[in-house]
Design an enzyme around this catalytic site. Sequence first.
Site, PDB file in Angstrom:
ATOM      1  N   GLU A  22      -2.476  -8.939   1.527  1.00 45.05           N
ATOM      2  CA  GLU A  22      -2.385  -9.177   0.056  1.00 45.05           C
ATOM      3  C   GLU A  22      -1.146  -9.955   0.523  1.00 45.05           C
ATOM      4  O   GLU A  22       0.200  -9.916   0.741  1.00 45.05           O
ATOM      5  CB  GLU A  22      -1.497  -7.430  -0.339  1.00 45.05           C
ATOM      6  CG  GLU A  22      -1.019  -7.680  -1.067  1.00 45.05           C
ATOM      7  CD  GLU A  22      -0.220  -6.581  -2.614  1.00 45.05           C
ATOM      8  OE1 GLU A  22       0.653  -6.348  -3.085  1.00 45.05           O
ATOM      9  OE2 GLU A  22      -0.737  -5.627  -1.303  1.00 45.05           O
TER      10      GLU A  22
ATOM     11  N   LYS B 171      -2.722   2.871  -6.553  1.00 43.87           N
ATOM     12  CA  LYS B 171      -1.537   2.492  -5.653  1.00 43.87           C
ATOM     13  C   LYS B 171      -0.130   3.720  -6.205  1.00 43.87           C
ATOM     14  O   LYS B 171       0.400   3.280  -6.833  1.00 43.87           O
ATOM     15  CB  LYS B 171      -1.199   1.274  -5.093  1.00 43.87           C
ATOM     16  CG  LYS B 171      -0.060   0.666  -4.553  1.00 43.87           C
ATOM     17  CD  LYS B 171       0.513  -0.469  -4.765  1.00 43.87           C
ATOM     18  CE  LYS B 171       1.630  -1.052  -4.911  1.00 43.87           C
ATOM     19  NZ  LYS B 171       2.136  -1.857  -5.599  1.00 43.87           N
TER      20      LYS B 171
END
Length: 211
Positions: free
Chosen positions: A42, A131
């Site tokens: 990411e 998340k």
Amino acid sequence: MVNSTPFPRLKRRLVAILRGLEHKNAVATAEAILEAGIEAIEVPLNSPDPFRSIEAIARALPASALVGAGTVLTADDVRSLDAAGGRLLVSPNIDADVMRAAAGFGMVTMPGVFTPTEALLAVRLGASALKFFPAFALGPKGIAAIMTVLPKEALVGAVGGVSEKDFADYAKVGVSTFGLGSSLFAPGMAPAEVGKRARAAADAWDAAFPA
């Protein structure tokens, strides 16, 4: 309910968060991480020239790697991510417009949640994984308490203040997906050092979650 893209089967459910990554080091750093055994990468959008780095990484790594962006806040960001070849979308919050745009491109999504209300909304909006952020504020016990009201198939991840030293504690409550930021990468760090840290994280994950 928005259609969701399942989280892919990775060897290890670890996401390397490269906040502050410079484009000149993007490919070498990503290759070192992949070689160490972490397949998801990411690049947060508050990094320098993030879409350029994402595009370079996506082109350099095999199709099996999961490459994308973090800190995705708008539908325009989602479209730019798709244009760069990114398949992973990570955000600090849960936003319906972002989730719908991501679903349209078939992206793997990890929206940020902190409460049962946010987590259940993310599930309804088709999140591939949740998340929990910042995870250090909830800890394994706090996340475990929220997990009792979530669908059993919901994939739960811990991000924020988490390192390989915490894997065993999270494993006890059934959390096996993690985003690793400052414990893995800092701007300007040599790719070899990032790779060394990634290898240590991969080994720790293997120890906490034996096959």
